[in-house]
Design a protein around this motif. Structure first.
Motif, PDB file in Angstrom:
ATOM      1  N   PHE A   1       0.850  -1.187   0.000  1.00 46.97           N
ATOM      2  CA  PHE A   1       0.000   0.000   0.000  1.00 46.97           C
ATOM      3  C   PHE A   1       0.886   1.236   0.000  1.00 46.97           C
ATOM      4  O   PHE A   1       1.944   1.267   0.644  1.00 46.97           O
ATOM      5  N   LYS A   2       0.454   2.288  -0.755  1.00 47.35           N
ATOM      6  CA  LYS A   2       1.062   3.617  -0.671  1.00 47.35           C
ATOM      7  C   LYS A   2       0.077   4.503   0.067  1.00 47.35           C
ATOM      8  O   LYS A   2      -1.024   4.741  -0.435  1.00 47.35           O
ATOM      9  N   GLN A   3       0.491   4.955   1.237  1.00 45.49           N
ATOM     10  CA  GLN A   3      -0.460   5.523   2.195  1.00 45.49           C
ATOM     11  C   GLN A   3      -1.503   4.433   2.480  1.00 45.49           C
ATOM     12  O   GLN A   3      -1.150   3.389   2.981  1.00 45.49           O
ATOM     13  N   ASP A   4      -2.745   4.641   2.147  1.00 42.69           N
ATOM     14  CA  ASP A   4      -3.778   3.615   2.354  1.00 42.69           C
ATOM     15  C   ASP A   4      -4.318   3.071   1.041  1.00 42.69           C
ATOM     16  O   ASP A   4      -5.305   2.318   1.034  1.00 42.69           O
ATOM     17  N   THR A   5      -3.672   3.433  -0.066  1.00 39.45           N
ATOM     18  CA  THR A   5      -4.144   3.003  -1.390  1.00 39.45           C
ATOM     19  C   THR A   5      -3.338   1.798  -1.849  1.00 39.45           C
ATOM     20  O   THR A   5      -2.097   1.813  -1.800  1.00 39.45           O
ATOM     21  N   PRO A   6      -3.979   0.708  -2.283  1.00 40.81           N
ATOM     22  CA  PRO A   6      -3.234  -0.447  -2.785  1.00 40.81           C
ATOM     23  C   PRO A   6      -2.303  -0.059  -3.932  1.00 40.81           C
ATOM     24  O   PRO A   6      -2.675   0.728  -4.820  1.00 40.81           O
ATOM     25  N   ASN A  61      -3.209  -0.204  -7.787  1.00 31.91           N
ATOM     26  CA  ASN A  61      -3.811   0.925  -8.517  1.00 31.91           C
ATOM     27  C   ASN A  61      -2.749   1.756  -9.227  1.00 31.91           C
ATOM     28  O   ASN A  61      -2.941   2.223 -10.356  1.00 31.91           O
ATOM     29  N   TYR A  62      -1.588   1.958  -8.575  1.00 36.37           N
ATOM     30  CA  TYR A  62      -0.501   2.719  -9.197  1.00 36.37           C
ATOM     31  C   TYR A  62       0.135   1.924 -10.335  1.00 36.37           C
ATOM     32  O   TYR A  62       0.581   2.505 -11.331  1.00 36.37           O
ATOM     33  N   HIS A  89      -1.800   2.439 -13.535  1.00 40.06           N
ATOM     34  CA  HIS A  89      -1.773   3.765 -14.160  1.00 40.06           C
ATOM     35  C   HIS A  89      -0.362   4.204 -14.584  1.00 40.06           C
ATOM     36  O   HIS A  89      -0.185   4.761 -15.663  1.00 40.06           O
ATOM     37  N   TYR A 123       5.125   3.719   2.407  1.00 36.45           N
ATOM     38  CA  TYR A 123       4.747   2.457   1.775  1.00 36.45           C
ATOM     39  C   TYR A 123       4.613   1.401   2.878  1.00 36.45           C
ATOM     40  O   TYR A 123       5.525   1.225   3.696  1.00 36.45           O
TER      41      TYR A 123
END
Length: 408
Positions: free
Chosen positions: A162-167, A170-171, A174, A202
């Motif tokens: 995770f980057k911050q709280d985002t899996p 997703n990065y 994109h 991370y």
């Protein structure tokens, strides 16, 4: 063949022959006492395990059971070995090794492994030296590496980034610059062409059938040592000044050393007059005293007997220290062996060798040591011997003449 008389009789004879066949050690089995054919076992914390190693050999063997290079139990002259693992914990998870050999293994032991899995919550590996704060330069590549301890649960450990709280997935979709690679005990996150937007927190979450855990990395930019043209110019000037200062110091040291050596060589003690031999005229011997400094090191006649160590005559055989006989007796040492030769000798041996050198006068020097002839000798403590004395047909006023030749 038939007997010529009597009745025929049947008889039998038996003999036994025993062979003692010797052979090297082989591992017959290494497992638990309950399951002799299993090669691994999964247990819970605080459980116990009984391990038994059986070998075949003749003669009997030396056997050991070890874990992570440490011997847990061993025996000699046997064909089996037992070890009990009591109240297991997470640190007992891993590979146990049974090793056996006799004299016919010739140093190559027979081995067999047994794996013990202990059901524990996943834990970070201690051999990676995890660092939370990671630095990366812009436009470079950086990899965040994470590994868990093996053999904690026989199942597979899963990893999620995770980057911050985002899996991170997703990065990946994109940007295309982030890649994740994972195995059963390790997971790596690689960022290609790092940008400022990649800096930050991370987090990796990892779990097995027993439990869950997490670890956080902080990715930050690297600071440049020189950040502006002004800093570059300043650093150049500092280097030039430092080089000039070093050169001045070296010049001063050289000049000071030269002055010191010059004064030391031409030093004359105050109030000391110097005696030197001078030509003789019709009035006989003459002496001349001069207070000027001379280039050669000579001594006043009044102090000659004090500094001149006049040795006593000896009854030893007439041998010069630079004669061929002495040179041939000298122990010769190769230059390449000089250091080992010196280190191999004691202080007493050096003193003994020095005492072997001939001392005192080795030839009679009576004429040169007469009081009236002493000031005519060129050197102190070095006298012409009678063997070198020659007669001059025409009388001269000197009465005594020393001649020295230089071999070129």
């Amino acid at each position: 063949m038939n007997r010529s008389f009597g009745e025929m009789e049947d008889s039998k004879s038996n003999q036994s022959l025993y062979f003692n066949i010797v052979y090297k050690t082989t591992i017959k089995s290494f497992a638990t006492t309950d399951h002799q054919y299993h090669r691994n076992m999964t247990i819970n914390v605080a459980d116990s395990v009984n391990l038994l190693c059986n070998v075949e050999s003749n003669p009997k063997s030396n056997i050991s059971i070890s874990f992570n290079g440490e011997i847990l139990n061993d025996t000699t002259g046997s064909d089996s070995l037992f070890f009990q693992l009591s109240e297991a914990n997470c640190s007992n998870a891993g590979i146990y090794v049974c090793s056996g050999a006799n004299e016919y293994n010739y140093g190559s032991n027979a081995t067999r492994e047994f794996t013990v899995y202990v059901k524990c919550q996943p834990q970070p590996s201690t051999d990676m030296g995890l660092v939370q704060n990671i630095s990366a330069a812009l436009h470079s590549s950086k990899t965040l590496r994470f590994r868990v301890l093996p053999y904690l649960d026989s199942g597979v450990t899963t990893f999620n980034w995770f980057k911050q709280d985002t899996p991170v997935d997703n990065y990946i979709e994109h940007s295309g610059r982030i890649h994740v690679w994972s195995s059963s005990i390790e997971s790596n996150l690689t960022i290609n062409s790092v940008s400022e937007s990649d800096f930050g927190e991370y987090r990796i979450e990892y779990n097995n059938s027993v439990g869950f855990n997490s670890f956080t990395f902080y990715l930050q930019g690297e600071k440049a040592l020189v950040t502006s043209p002004t800093d570059i110019e300043t650093s150049k000037y500092v280097g030039v000044v430092a080089a000039c200062a070093s050169g001045v110091v070296v010049i001063i040291v050289v000049i000071a050393g030269s002055i010191y050596l010059y004064k030391k060589r031409h030093k004359t003690e105050p109030g000391t007059s110097t005696y030197q031999n001078v030509p003789f005229g019709s009035n006989g011997r003459q002496r001349k005293e001069s207070t000027q400094s001379l280039d050669i090191n000579e001594t006043r006649f009044e102090a000659l007997q004090e500094v001149d160590d006049v040795p006593k005559e000896t009854n030893e055989s007439a041998v010069y220290t630079n004669s061929l006989d002495i040179i041939e007796k000298i122990e010769r040492v190769e230059v390449s062996e000089l250091l080992s030769y010196v280190l191999g000798k004691s202080e007493d041996s050096f003193a003994a060798d020095f005492k072997k050198l001939p001392s005192d006068l080795q030839k009679p020097c009576i004429f040169a040591r007469k009081p009236e002839n002493l000031p005519l000798n060129r050197y102190n403590g070095i006298y012409p011997c009678e063997l070198t004395l020659c007669c001059i047909s025409k009388p001269i006023l000197l009465g005594y003449l020393t001649l020295f030749s230089t071999i070129r």
